[in-house]
Design a protein around this motif. Structure first.
Motif, mmCIF file in Angstrom:
data_model
loop_
_atom_site.group_PDB
_atom_site.id
_atom_site.type_symbol
_atom_site.label_atom_id
_atom_site.label_comp_id
_atom_site.label_asym_id
_atom_site.label_seq_id
_atom_site.Cartn_x
_atom_site.Cartn_y
_atom_site.Cartn_z
ATOM 1 N N THR A 199 0.842 -1.197 0.000
ATOM 2 C CA THR A 199 0.000 0.000 0.000
ATOM 3 C C THR A 199 0.877 1.247 0.000
ATOM 4 O O THR A 199 0.601 2.223 -0.711
ATOM 5 N N TYR A 200 1.960 1.199 0.775
ATOM 6 C CA TYR A 200 2.872 2.345 0.828
ATOM 7 C C TYR A 200 3.556 2.550 -0.525
ATOM 8 O O TYR A 200 3.679 3.680 -1.011
ATOM 9 N N LEU A 201 4.001 1.464 -1.159
ATOM 10 C CA LEU A 201 4.645 1.589 -2.468
ATOM 11 C C LEU A 201 3.683 2.154 -3.514
ATOM 12 O O LEU A 201 4.064 2.994 -4.338
ATOM 13 N N ASN A 202 2.436 1.710 -3.488
ATOM 14 C CA ASN A 202 1.439 2.236 -4.431
ATOM 15 C C ASN A 202 1.255 3.732 -4.237
ATOM 16 O O ASN A 202 1.160 4.498 -5.207
ATOM 17 N N GLU A 215 13.665 4.206 -6.645
ATOM 18 C CA GLU A 215 14.134 3.105 -7.492
ATOM 19 C C GLU A 215 13.447 1.789 -7.115
ATOM 20 O O GLU A 215 13.079 0.994 -7.979
ATOM 21 N N LEU A 216 13.244 1.566 -5.835
ATOM 22 C CA LEU A 216 12.538 0.373 -5.374
ATOM 23 C C LEU A 216 11.102 0.375 -5.891
ATOM 24 O O LEU A 216 10.601 -0.641 -6.379
ATOM 25 N N ALA A 217 10.439 1.520 -5.798
ATOM 26 C CA ALA A 217 9.053 1.627 -6.271
ATOM 27 C C ALA A 217 8.964 1.346 -7.772
ATOM 28 O O ALA A 217 8.030 0.687 -8.245
ATOM 29 N N LEU A 218 9.953 1.817 -8.524
ATOM 30 C CA LEU A 218 9.943 1.626 -9.971
ATOM 31 C C LEU A 218 10.159 0.163 -10.357
ATOM 32 O O LEU A 218 9.493 -0.355 -11.257
#
Length: 284
Positions: free
Chosen positions: A141-144, A196-199
């Motif tokens: 949810t946080y990454l979104n 970068e992690l989110a991507l």
């Protein structure tokens, strides 16, 4: 060992005295011929009532639908009235999920497991874990939410224009059927932060959705006529995963109100074995 029952048919004389004692259930209660867990999930979702939602599968037979059970790995199940042989896709199996219909089953060996592997293996994962905990949200949810922050005016899918994942870290089950294939990431930079992690998380989800599209296109080329996806399983609770599948396949995605579709399928089998419903089709 040679007496074959269709799913949902009553087995023997019901629960034996020994089993009823161990399980704490009434002796003689109906026991149904069972299904594999993924097939039960497919049964629980593929017959959903979609009237009034203006979907292309409305007033069409369930052969226009694919049930996708997406968790640690994913299964893509379509049914047909006549046997269809699809290269790289299991089947056709008669009455394996819905009695009277032929089942084709595609699959991806690692989906939820792959997303988890990519996210938790990134150097910025401890930072993600800390910030997600502080906001009382799950890491996904946080990454979104983080992707929504960095996308600016562009659609979120365009963030990965220069970053691509080949998702076969655990080989390819369908439709390439090559267990020797390995995963690949193209477009990495020296960045080590949360962006970068989110991507790479987004690119991994897109890669899985592209794999689904490959399976669907192979099924359609062989003779299936599919216009709607029905999703269930843990990954179907992730809005980004669902949206990327709709965007990349170009097909509407239906989610059941009852999220535990495998249990719905099991309940349908039991309701038929007990005699409360005459057939799986009537019960569904």
């Amino acid at each position: 060992g040679n007496h074959v029952l269709s799913p949902g048919e009553s087995v023997g004389k019901g629960l034996t005295p020994e089993a009823s004692k161990d399980l704490g259930l009434p002796e003689g209660i109906a026991v149904a011929a069972s299904l594999i867990d993924a097939h039960a999930g497919g049964l629980g979702v593929i017959g959903a009532d979609v009237k009034g939602h203006n979907l292309p599968c409305e007033n069409q037979p369930i052969t226009s639908r694919v049930a996708m059970i997406c968790g640690t790995s994913s299964c893509h199940m379509g049914v047909s009235e006549t046997p269809i042989f699809v290269p790289g896709v299991w089947g056709p199996y008669f009455s394996a999920m819905v009695p009277g219909l032929w089942l084709n089953e595609g699959g991806q060996s690692a989906t939820g497991k792959l997303i988890d592997h990519v996210v938790r293996g990134h150097v910025a994962f401890p930072e993600l874990q800390s910030k997600a905990a502080a906001s009382a949200h799950s890491i996904y949810t946080y990454l979104n939410s983080h992707l929504d922050l960095i996308k600016k005016s562009l659609p979120v899918g365009f963030l990965t224009v220069d970053l691509h994942v080949w998702p076969d870290f655990h080989g390819n089950r369908s439709p390439l059927t090559d267990l020797t294939l390995k995963g690949m990431v193209v477009g990495l930079t020296l960045s080590r932060g949360l962006d970068e992690l989110a991507l790479i998380y987004l690119a991994t989800i897109q890669a899985i959705a592209l794999g689904t599209r490959h399976i669907l296109e192979t099924m359609q080329a062989a003779g299936h006529h599919i216009n709607t996806l029905f999703l269930c399983g843990g990954l179907s609770k992730n809005p980004l995963f669902v949206q990327m599948h709709a965007d990349i396949t170009g097909k509407p995605v239906v989610l059941s109100k009852e999220v535990e579709s495998v249990l719905v399928g099991a309940a349908i089998l039991g309701a038929c074995a007990s005699g409360d419903f005459a057939s799986i089709q009537v019960c569904s």
